[in-house]
Design a protein around this motif. Structure first.
Motif, short mmCIF file in Angstrom:
data_model
loop_
_atom_site.label_atom_id
_atom_site.label_comp_id
_atom_site.label_asym_id
_atom_site.label_seq_id
_atom_site.Cartn_x
_atom_site.Cartn_y
_atom_site.Cartn_z
N UNK A 1 0.84 -1.20 0.00
CA UNK A 1 0.00 0.00 0.00
C UNK A 1 0.89 1.25 0.00
N UNK A 2 1.99 1.22 0.71
CA UNK A 2 2.92 2.35 0.69
C UNK A 2 3.53 2.54 -0.69
N UNK A 3 3.86 1.43 -1.37
CA UNK A 3 4.38 1.51 -2.73
C UNK A 3 3.34 2.12 -3.67
N UNK A 4 2.09 1.69 -3.52
CA UNK A 4 1.00 2.22 -4.34
C UNK A 4 0.85 3.72 -4.12
N UNK A 5 0.79 4.15 -2.88
CA UNK A 5 0.58 5.56 -2.57
C UNK A 5 1.75 6.41 -3.07
N UNK A 6 2.95 5.92 -2.88
CA UNK A 6 4.13 6.66 -3.37
C UNK A 6 4.04 6.85 -4.88
N UNK A 7 3.66 5.80 -5.60
CA UNK A 7 3.52 5.89 -7.05
C UNK A 7 2.45 6.91 -7.43
N UNK A 8 1.30 6.82 -6.79
CA UNK A 8 0.19 7.72 -7.14
C UNK A 8 0.52 9.17 -6.79
N UNK A 9 1.09 9.43 -5.63
CA UNK A 9 1.43 10.81 -5.26
C UNK A 9 2.48 11.40 -6.20
N UNK A 10 3.40 10.58 -6.66
CA UNK A 10 4.44 11.06 -7.57
C UNK A 10 3.94 11.25 -9.00
N UNK B 1 -6.45 15.54 -9.58
CA UNK B 1 -6.96 15.14 -8.26
C UNK B 1 -7.76 13.84 -8.30
N UNK B 2 -8.41 13.55 -9.42
CA UNK B 2 -9.18 12.31 -9.54
C UNK B 2 -8.30 11.09 -9.30
N UNK B 3 -7.06 11.12 -9.76
CA UNK B 3 -6.15 10.01 -9.49
C UNK B 3 -5.98 9.82 -7.99
N UNK B 4 -5.84 10.90 -7.26
CA UNK B 4 -5.67 10.82 -5.81
C UNK B 4 -6.93 10.30 -5.14
N UNK B 5 -8.10 10.82 -5.54
CA UNK B 5 -9.37 10.40 -4.93
C UNK B 5 -9.61 8.91 -5.16
N UNK B 6 -9.19 8.41 -6.31
CA UNK B 6 -9.46 7.04 -6.70
C UNK B 6 -8.55 6.03 -6.02
N UNK B 7 -7.30 6.39 -5.79
CA UNK B 7 -6.31 5.39 -5.35
C UNK B 7 -5.70 5.61 -3.97
#
Length: 113
Positions: free
Chosen positions: A55-64, A69-75
């Motif tokens: 989950x940390x790997x996923x969030x790091x990828x999405x934040x980078x 903003x839709x990408x952030x809201x979704x993942x």
């Protein structure tokens, strides 16, 4: 700043997308997530959130890589992000942009990585 924003700090070529509020982050915290190509353009886009650290790997990828903003809201999930924030590795410009918008992230207790 008001509204969702994408900023481009000096020395950082890619815009940084930050949501208006953390409450809008309602992404998954379990199961398997397949990111679209614009977020995970290289390597395996599948994240099995039952595996430690994924989950940390996923969030790091999405934040980078978030393009909107839709990408952030979704993942990304608000509660999981707050819990993981102190131990997440992020580029300094990304961390600064998020902490400027959300000082509560800066105050989250540091955990051993």
């Amino acid at each position: 700043m008001s509204g969702d924003s994408a900023s481009r700090p000096h020395g950082y070529a890619k815009p940084i997308v930050v949501p208006e509020t953390l409450d809008q982050l309602c992404g998954p915290t379990s199961g398997v997530v397949d990111l679209p190509r614009h977020l995970k353009w290289s390597g395996n886009p599948r994240y099995d959130l039952t595996q430690p650290g994924r989950i940390g790997d996923l969030y790091r990828t999405v934040l980078n890589e978030a393009a909107s903003p839709t990408d952030l809201y979704t993942y990304v999930s608000r509660d999981a992000l707050i819990r993981l924030w102190p131990s997440m590795w992020l580029p300094q410009a990304v961390r600064r942009a998020w902490e400027e918008r959300f000082p509560e992230l800066r105050r989250a207790p540091r955990r051993a990585a």
